[in-house]
Every structure is written in C-alpha cells, then in structure tokens.
Design an enzyme around this catalytic site. Structure first.
Site, PDB file in Angstrom:
ATOM      1  N   SER A 135      40.842  35.280  39.183  1.00  0.00           N
ATOM      2  CA  SER A 135      40.007  36.418  39.561  1.00  0.00           C
ATOM      3  C   SER A 135      38.907  35.992  40.535  1.00  0.00           C
ATOM      4  O   SER A 135      39.200  35.541  41.647  1.00  0.00           O
ATOM      5  CB  SER A 135      39.435  37.062  38.294  1.00  0.00           C
ATOM      6  OG  SER A 135      38.800  38.278  38.580  1.00  0.00           O
ATOM      7  N   ASP A 236      47.423  45.651  37.159  1.00  0.00           N
ATOM      8  CA  ASP A 236      46.017  45.250  37.238  1.00  0.00           C
ATOM      9  C   ASP A 236      45.152  46.473  37.550  1.00  0.00           C
ATOM     10  O   ASP A 236      45.301  47.093  38.601  1.00  0.00           O
ATOM     11  CB  ASP A 236      45.856  44.188  38.328  1.00  0.00           C
ATOM     12  CG  ASP A 236      44.491  43.517  38.319  1.00  0.00           C
ATOM     13  OD1 ASP A 236      43.514  44.154  37.871  1.00  0.00           O
ATOM     14  OD2 ASP A 236      44.404  42.364  38.761  1.00  0.00           O
ATOM     15  N   HIS A 266      45.297  42.493  34.693  1.00  0.00           N
ATOM     16  CA  HIS A 266      44.407  41.616  35.448  1.00  0.00           C
ATOM     17  C   HIS A 266      44.270  40.238  34.833  1.00  0.00           C
ATOM     18  O   HIS A 266      44.255  39.225  35.545  1.00  0.00           O
ATOM     19  CB  HIS A 266      43.015  42.248  35.574  1.00  0.00           C
ATOM     20  CG  HIS A 266      42.062  41.424  36.378  1.00  0.00           C
ATOM     21  ND1 HIS A 266      42.257  41.181  37.723  1.00  0.00           N
ATOM     22  CD2 HIS A 266      40.924  40.764  36.035  1.00  0.00           C
ATOM     23  CE1 HIS A 266      41.274  40.412  38.178  1.00  0.00           C
ATOM     24  NE2 HIS A 266      40.458  40.147  37.168  1.00  0.00           N
TER      25      HIS A 266
END
Length: 292
Positions: A135, A236, A266
């Site tokens: 991320s 996501d 995600h």
C-alpha cells in the site's frame, strides 16, 4: 484465523523444484524485538524491529502501509516464509505505531515514516534487498529506490497507494459531520474508525505533509530501475486496481509485471492472496529469474 503453517506446506509441495528445504532450520521461539536508535530529522526515535538471518540472498525487507506495522498479517507471514526458505528478513514499526518510541501517533507524518524506512534499509540490511512494499509502502519504496538504488535487488508492490493523500482527504472531508470537519481544518486530531483497520487518529497536517512527497505519474517518471512485480486485488475498495496500470507505466524499468487477483481486496491478507505473494517471491529469487 490464518494457518501460516498450512500455507507454507502448500508452497513446499508445489515448489520443490525451486528449492530443497530440508537444510533450513525453523526456530521454535518467537521473534525478538530490537531497537534502532536514530536522531534523524531532529527527532530521537527508537525504531522497533525484528530481524532474522538467512543463508540465501537477497535479503527481504517489508515496508508496511498506512498505519500498519510489523505485527500485521503479511509481515507475520513473511517472517515464517523467510525462516522456512532461508532468507534474511527485516520488519519494523514505523514511528507512532507498535513498539517504536519517540513520536506520538498523532504527530507522525509521511516524512517521518519515509525516514524510518530509510534508516532501517540503510542500517539493518546487508547488500541489495528484495523490497516488499504494501500500500503506502509502495509510495515510500518508490522514493527510496531513487535515493538508494544499490539497495534494491528487486521490488514487490502490493496494492501500491502512491499519492493517495489528496484523494483520501477529499473523501474524509465529504464523510465527516460538520463539527469534525471544523476540528480537522483546525489541525486538531480526528479519530476515524474503519472496521477493517480499527481506530486511528488523523490530522490535516499529516495530509499536507504528504503533498511534498507526491510523485509524477507520467510514463517513465518514477526512477525504479530494478525488476518489479505488482500484485493488486480487483475488489480493492481503498485503491482502485486500475491505478496499478498507472504505476506500471510510470516505473522506468522494463522488467515489470502486474498481476490482478480477482477475489483480492486491499489488504491481500487472505490465504489465497498470501500464497500468491509467496509464490511470486520464490519466482523473483529463483536462479533462473533474469534481471536487466
């Protein structure tokens, strides 16, 4: 609860041709937390980390995402994976999170998190690394790859969230009640609860700090030169999966591949996604993997 042992056994059953595992010892004791003292940025911090040695190369370092830390699912899974497969491995708590001391969670910024990652990469790893970046870690690693190209053997991005700050702040302001918007605009702490992640404090200054680290997403504008793999879940809800196509185009390296997981969200922390991550690492570190 995820059973990491079962996941590793599944990998072993499928990857015998890549590596014989009998020569590696898996410790029965838990990981030991150590501390790296740094006074960079004028802030004295004790960065909590856990490190294991290994006889294989490259070493692996995990750079976590926004408000994540060394005890998160992927970080734990990689610890067991590296023990099993003989890779050196480092994971850490960014400032304001976990066991790291010196900066409060309400005072931390991307600038501090970026420096934390730089200190860990520079001081706790030997030679080029396979950098696993989750991320926001994908944003951090993209910046570090320009500063320390010699430390990047390869890069694995998991749902990269590059330049997410502006959009995140816009969404946040659109959903907060007027009273909390006023507090946020005054740079007071606003506590946000998200079922998937829990509660964490946010301040406007945190997002303003992110702006100075924004990267151009024009084709070939991100100076990552090492082999790179990107994994992104189609489900996501935090970072649209098509944004990874932009990342692919923006990276300067031609040795880049993008893998979409139809069922993945995600976090990519379900057992099937974790197995894909481990399998990707094995392929990236196999002797037959060609690099530019």
């Amino acid at each position: 609860m995820l059973q990491f042992g079962s996941l590793i056994r599944n990998l072993n059953a499928r990857s015998g041709a890549l590596l014989a595992l009998r020569c590696f010892h898996v410790s029965a004791t838990g990981p030991v937390t150590q501390f790296l003292k740094t006074s960079s940025l004028g802030k004295t911090r004790q960065i909590a980390y856990q490190k294991i040695d290994g006889i294989r190369s490259p070493g692996i370092i995990y750079i976590p995402g926004f408000m994540s830390h060394k005890a998160a699912t992927k970080a734990n899974m990689l610890h067991m994976f590296c023990q099993e497969y003989g890779f050196p491995y480092v994971r850490y708590d960014p400032s304001g999170l976990g066991e790291t001391e010196g900066v409060k969670q309400t005072e931390t910024t991307l600038t501090v998190w970026l420096e934390d990652a730089a200190q860990v990469l520079s001081n706790l790893t030997d030679g080029p690394q396979l950098v696993v970046a989750s991320s926001m870690g994908g944003w951090i690693s993209s910046i570090l790859a320009k500063r320390y190209p010699e430390k990047f053997s390869s890069l694995l991005m998991l749902a990269p969230a590059i330049n997410f700050g502006r959009k995140y702040m816009e969404v946040l302001l659109s959903q907060l009640p007027p009273g909390l918007v006023k507090k946020f605009e005054a740079d007071e702490v606003v506590k946000l609860f998200v079922p998937e992640y829990g509660e964490f404090p946010l301040r406007k200054s945190m997002f303003e700090d992110m702006k100075k680290h924004e990267l151009s997403m024009e084709a070939g504008s991100i100076p990552v030169q090492c082999p790179t793999r990107i994994i992104h879940g189609v489900k996501d809800k935090d970072v649209p999966y098509k944004e990874s196509l932009q990342v692919l185009r923006a990276l300067q390296t031609n040795d880049v591949q993008l893998l979409y997981i139809k069922h993945g969200g995600h976090q990519l922390s379900d057992s099937a996604s974790l197995e894909i991550i481990c399998d990707t690492i094995l392929k990236m570190t196999a002797p037959t993997h060609k690099k530019d």
